[in-house]
Design a protein around this motif. Structure first.
Motif, short mmCIF file in Angstrom:
data_model
loop_
_atom_site.label_atom_id
_atom_site.label_comp_id
_atom_site.label_asym_id
_atom_site.label_seq_id
_atom_site.Cartn_x
_atom_site.Cartn_y
_atom_site.Cartn_z
N TYR A 164 1.73 -12.33 4.83
CA TYR A 164 1.90 -10.51 4.66
C TYR A 164 2.62 -10.08 3.28
O TYR A 164 3.10 -9.43 2.36
N ALA A 165 3.08 -11.25 2.46
CA ALA A 165 3.37 -10.94 1.01
C ALA A 165 2.43 -10.33 0.74
O ALA A 165 2.42 -9.82 -0.36
N PHE A 166 1.01 -10.98 0.55
CA PHE A 166 -0.01 -10.81 -0.24
C PHE A 166 -0.79 -9.79 0.77
O PHE A 166 -0.83 -8.86 -0.60
N VAL A 167 -0.92 -9.17 1.45
CA VAL A 167 -0.84 -7.77 2.09
C VAL A 167 -0.37 -7.05 1.44
O VAL A 167 -0.88 -5.86 0.49
N GLY A 168 0.80 -6.97 1.21
CA GLY A 168 2.06 -6.13 1.06
C GLY A 168 1.87 -6.02 -0.97
O GLY A 168 1.88 -4.79 -0.77
N VAL A 169 1.29 -6.71 -1.45
CA VAL A 169 1.10 -6.63 -2.53
C VAL A 169 -0.19 -6.28 -2.83
O VAL A 169 -0.54 -4.94 -3.96
N LEU A 170 -1.00 -5.94 -2.13
CA LEU A 170 -1.95 -6.26 -2.22
C LEU A 170 -2.31 -4.69 -1.81
O LEU A 170 -2.78 -3.48 -2.29
N ILE A 171 -1.74 -3.61 -0.36
CA ILE A 171 -2.25 -2.41 -0.67
C ILE A 171 -0.66 -1.39 -1.25
O ILE A 171 -1.10 -1.09 -1.94
N GLY A 172 0.15 -2.32 -1.91
CA GLY A 172 0.83 -1.96 -3.34
C GLY A 172 -0.19 -1.75 -4.60
O GLY A 172 0.42 -0.50 -5.02
N THR A 173 -0.64 -2.37 -4.61
CA THR A 173 -1.97 -1.75 -5.65
C THR A 173 -2.28 -1.14 -5.25
O THR A 173 -2.51 -0.44 -6.59
N ILE A 174 -3.10 -1.07 -4.75
CA ILE A 174 -4.06 0.32 -4.09
C ILE A 174 -3.22 1.21 -4.22
O ILE A 174 -4.36 2.35 -4.66
N VAL A 175 -2.78 1.91 -3.51
CA VAL A 175 -2.00 2.66 -3.22
C VAL A 175 -1.22 2.88 -4.92
O VAL A 175 -1.41 4.41 -5.63
N GLY A 176 -1.08 1.70 -5.61
CA GLY A 176 -0.31 2.78 -6.76
C GLY A 176 -2.20 3.07 -7.79
O GLY A 176 -1.56 3.93 -8.88
N VAL A 177 -2.38 2.69 -7.23
CA VAL A 177 -4.01 2.84 -8.13
C VAL A 177 -4.32 4.19 -8.02
O VAL A 177 -4.52 4.86 -8.62
N LEU A 178 -4.19 4.70 -7.15
CA LEU A 178 -4.71 5.80 -6.12
C LEU A 178 -3.35 7.14 -6.65
O LEU A 178 -2.17 6.90 -6.25
N PRO A 179 -4.31 8.24 -7.67
CA PRO A 179 -3.17 8.62 -8.40
C PRO A 179 -2.89 9.35 -7.28
O PRO A 179 -3.75 10.55 -5.55
N GLY A 180 -1.17 9.47 -7.08
CA GLY A 180 -0.98 11.16 -5.50
C GLY A 180 -0.15 10.16 -4.56
O GLY A 180 0.11 10.82 -3.32
N ILE A 181 -0.71 8.85 -4.06
CA ILE A 181 -0.46 7.74 -3.31
C ILE A 181 0.35 6.82 -3.61
O ILE A 181 -0.04 6.04 -4.29
N GLY A 182 1.30 6.62 -3.34
CA GLY A 182 2.47 5.99 -3.92
C GLY A 182 3.70 5.36 -3.41
O GLY A 182 2.48 4.96 -1.62
N ALA A 183 4.28 4.10 -3.73
CA ALA A 183 4.38 3.32 -2.17
C ALA A 183 5.75 3.93 -1.50
O ALA A 183 5.35 3.35 -0.23
N ILE A 184 6.00 4.66 -1.70
CA ILE A 184 7.27 5.96 -0.27
C ILE A 184 5.65 6.13 1.01
O ILE A 184 6.43 6.02 1.96
N TRP B 42 -10.29 -2.74 -8.75
CA TRP B 42 -9.13 -1.51 -9.05
C TRP B 42 -9.89 -0.24 -9.93
O TRP B 42 -9.55 1.07 -9.50
N ALA B 43 -9.81 -0.58 -10.70
CA ALA B 43 -10.02 0.92 -11.64
C ALA B 43 -11.78 1.49 -10.82
O ALA B 43 -11.84 2.58 -10.64
N ALA B 44 -12.18 0.55 -9.58
CA ALA B 44 -13.84 0.66 -9.15
C ALA B 44 -12.94 1.65 -8.04
O ALA B 44 -13.73 2.87 -7.68
N LEU B 45 -12.03 1.57 -7.63
CA LEU B 45 -10.76 2.76 -6.62
C LEU B 45 -11.61 3.98 -6.87
O LEU B 45 -10.99 4.73 -5.76
N LEU B 46 -11.00 3.72 -8.16
CA LEU B 46 -10.72 5.33 -8.83
C LEU B 46 -12.69 6.21 -8.97
O LEU B 46 -12.17 7.61 -8.89
N LYS B 47 -13.20 5.47 -8.79
CA LYS B 47 -14.29 6.26 -8.47
C LYS B 47 -14.68 6.71 -6.77
O LYS B 47 -15.14 7.16 -6.49
N ILE B 48 -13.39 6.57 -5.68
CA ILE B 48 -13.59 7.40 -4.49
C ILE B 48 -13.75 8.38 -4.68
O ILE B 48 -12.81 8.58 -5.67
N PRO B 49 -14.03 9.61 -4.12
CA PRO B 49 -14.71 11.29 -4.52
C PRO B 49 -12.94 11.81 -3.78
O PRO B 49 -12.96 11.20 -2.95
N ALA B 50 -12.23 12.35 -4.64
CA ALA B 50 -11.29 13.05 -4.17
C ALA B 50 -11.38 13.78 -2.30
O ALA B 50 -10.55 13.51 -1.78
#
Lengths: 503, 160
Positions: A23-43, A384-392
């Protein structure tokens, strides 16, 4: 001290089970992903995961959601550095020098120093949390309703006066949160308030639903309704440079790491101000102390190391008031508080007596999670940088459907979906008109608690309002509240000066 | 700034409505507390009204001092990567209303497929095949993850 280690040992026993490591791993993984995606944050991520965490036991659920919280701080620097868009509020200042470093072919060094600083800060602030929280809790045990009420007033006045932009708008946002918090049955007298005779409103507005609507939906609206969706991400810089910092980079980053950790933690502890302000203060301090302040804004590594360290230290600090007083200092920790309540737990000083295992397990998982994050973020930064290629357009269309799904799974009612839509539109216009959203969520969560504490305090004092001044503890807090009304003006003036220096 | 006076005005109207409703909160049948259910909402309402009135006045004042001078706003719009299109917003909200109405009766997978397809085709008609594939794959993956892995129940609708 021996106590501390045996407690921490108990915590690690819990956190190191295969299930909780997962669960810790899934949590930090999701955290990293939403952190990278602009406009979608931890909250947003935490709000969407709340329905799912109903099914977990409290330790696993809270390990997961805390992981999302501190994990998002790592991810957000990636976006700030590569796209000059903060992935999350804590990384706004990182865009200044991080993006400049990337433009000069030093993107990897910028990401590396952000990750290393984050790791140092994450670990430091966990140590701080572990040592400070139990001590504070033993003081907080003497707090009565009057003190709690005033502490919440303090938290709200801090968040209003110190958030970015106009303090007046932040105040209005806070009051909006407090106002919608009064919808539902009054718990003390069972009188229905602002329900319009609608039975769906008797239980009040769900915190997670409001958070999803205000943060996820409104952000998706403004991205989808943009004339040129995805225009911001088009200026993406290439991942260049080496992940290995040079001796010079290390030398210049060491100070910012240290100062950022301490500053970030202390600022995070104060109620009402979170990691975002910590990163601003760190940037200002580094610039002032630097021997070459002219390099700031042109790719100075200190301008990345300091703020990124400070915002991570701030997350650990922000856990302190939550764990010791049960008073959240930020919108994200407010949501974490609502998760505790959902599990039937009441965080506060008593919790260190009644349920220490849970608290120590979360603390232990934060050590583990930070190690995982360092490993995830250094070698895998390309992913993670590749996540930024997801079209808006597909991305934010997906966010809209996930918001609907999240709202539905909270109550399984269609009414919740209409509420989501309405609040999403309100959030959209608040954002367009520069009203900060975080104070609204904090006001919503704290409103009910504040009212309850106020009425308890009045009951004890037989309706004598002067009792707030007569109790020494509450008088002290009251004085701090007044100081807060003056102090932020100084901080603002300070910040304005550093801003002018950049231009 | 005109925007501030508009926002202040909306806030003020909201606070007045809120205050009116707060005054109608019935008194509890038995008085069990020193502070009744009306006090807190009334305090919030008054503060809300004062704060939004202050914003309204501030906005009007700044607007009158800006008059005659150049307005910087159109230039700002050009720079803003998120410059908004009201038509787009309206269409997206209309589609979302449809999605919310059909969510339970059609079921998660079908309603989400329709919504994703409609929004992506409307906003980006150049990538037809990508939009179609995404609209099919995304709801199925989410449905599987939520119902099978996370044990969250979702409406099955016409496929159930």
């Amino acid at each position: 001290m021996g106590d501390l280690f045996s407690n921490l040992g108990t915590g690690f026993d819990q956190a190191l089970t295969l299930q909780n490591l997962g669960y810790a791993f899934v949590g930090v993984l999701i955290g990293t992903i939403v952190g990278v995606l602009p406009g979608i944050g931890a909250i947003t991520a935490i709000a969407l995961l709340i329905p799912f965490s109903f099914g977990l036991d409290p330790i696993s659920g809270l390990i997961l959601l805390s992981g999302v919280y501190y994990g998002s701080m790592y991810g957000s620097s990636t976006t700030a550095i590569l796209v000059r868009t903060p992935g999350d509020v804590g990384s706004i200042v990182t865009t200044l020098d991080g993006y400049e470093m990337a433009k000069r072919g030093r993107a990897r060094q910028a990401l590396a120093t952000a990750a290393i600083g984050s790791f140092i800060a994450g670990t430091f602030s966990t140590v701080g949390l572990m040592t400070l929280a139990p001590a504070l809790a033993s003081v907080a045990i003497y707090f009565g309703s009057a003190e709690y009420f005033l502490l919440m007033v303090l938290a709200l006045s801090m968040v209003s006066s110190l958030s970015q932009g106009s303090p007046l708008k932040a105040l209005i946002a806070t009051l909006f949160g407090l106002a919608i918090g009064t919808v539902g049955t009054d718990p003390q007298t069972s009188v229905a308030r602002f329900t319009f005779g609608n039975p769906n409103l008797l239980d009040g507005l769900d915190f997670a639903l409001v958070a999803i609507a205000l943060f996820a939906l409104s952000e998706a609206f403004s991205n989808l309704a943009a004339k040129r969706p995805g225009a911001a991400a088009a200026e993406r810089q290439q991942l260049q440079g080496s992940l290995w910092l040079t001796r010079e980079d290390w030398r210049r980053s060491a100070g910012p790491y240290g100062r950022g950790s301490v500053l970030g933690f202390l600022i995070g502890v104060m109620p009402g101000i979170g990691p975002a302000l910590a990163s601003f203060v760190s940037y200002a301090v580094e610039k002032r102390l630097s021997k070459h302040p002219e390099e700031f804004g042109k790719g100075a590594i200190e301008g990345v190391s300091g703020p990124e360290t400070a915002n991570n230290a701030g997350t650990g600090g922000a856990m302190v008031p939550l764990f010791t007083l049960g008073i959240p200092g930020s919108a994200t920790t407010a949501l974490l508080l609502s998760v505790f309540i959902m599990y039937g737990l009441q965080p506060g000083p008593q919790m260190w007596e009644t349920n220490p295992t849970l608290l120590w397990a979360i603390i232990a998982s934060m050590y583990i999670g930070n190690v995982m994050l360092l490993v995830l973020n250094l070698p895998l930064v390309g992913v993670w940088a590749a996540l930024l290629k997801i079209p808006a357009i597909p991305l934010y269309t997906g966010v809209v459907t996930l918001s609907v799904l999240g709202a539905y799974s909270l109550t399984y009612s269609q009414f919740a979906l209409f509420l989501l839509l309405g609040l999403g539109i309100v959030g959209y216009f608040m954002q367009r008109y520069d009203f900060p959203l975080a104070p609204a969520v904090l006001g919503l969560v704290l409103g009910a608690l504040m009212e309850q504490r106020f009425r308890e305090a009045m009951l004890v004092a037989d309706g004598n309002v002067a009792s707030f001044v007569e109790r020494p503890l509450s008088l002290t807090i009251l004085i701090v509240v007044f100081l807060v009304a003056v102090l932020p003006r100084l901080v603002l003036a300070f910040r304005k000066r550093t801003h002018q220096g950049n231009q | 700034m005109r925007a501030d006076s508009v926002a202040g005005g909306v806030g003020f109207a909201f606070s007045l409505a809120y205050l009116m409703m707060a005054l109608q909160i019935p008194s509890p049948s038995v008085s069990v507390t020193a502070v009744g259910p009306r006090t807190f909402p009334l305090a919030i309402g008054v503060a809300f009204a004062l704060a939004s009135l202050a914003l309204l006045v501030k906005g009007l004042r700044e607007a009158s001092s800006e008059e005659g001078g150049e307005t910087a706003e159109p230039v700002e719009e050009e720079d803003d990567a998120l410059a908004q299109s009201p038509t787009r917003l309206g269409v997206i909200i209309a589609l979302l209303v449809g999605y919310v109405l059909l969510f339970v009766s059609l079921g998660y997978v079908v309603s989400t497929f329709l919504f994703v397809l409609a929004v992506t085709m409307y906003l980006d008609s150049r990538h037809r095949i990508r939009n179609l594939v995404y609209a099919i794959v995304f709801p199925l993956v989410v449905y599987f993850v939520f119902t099978q892995l996370l044990q969250v129940q979702l409406p099955t609708g016409i496929l159930g």
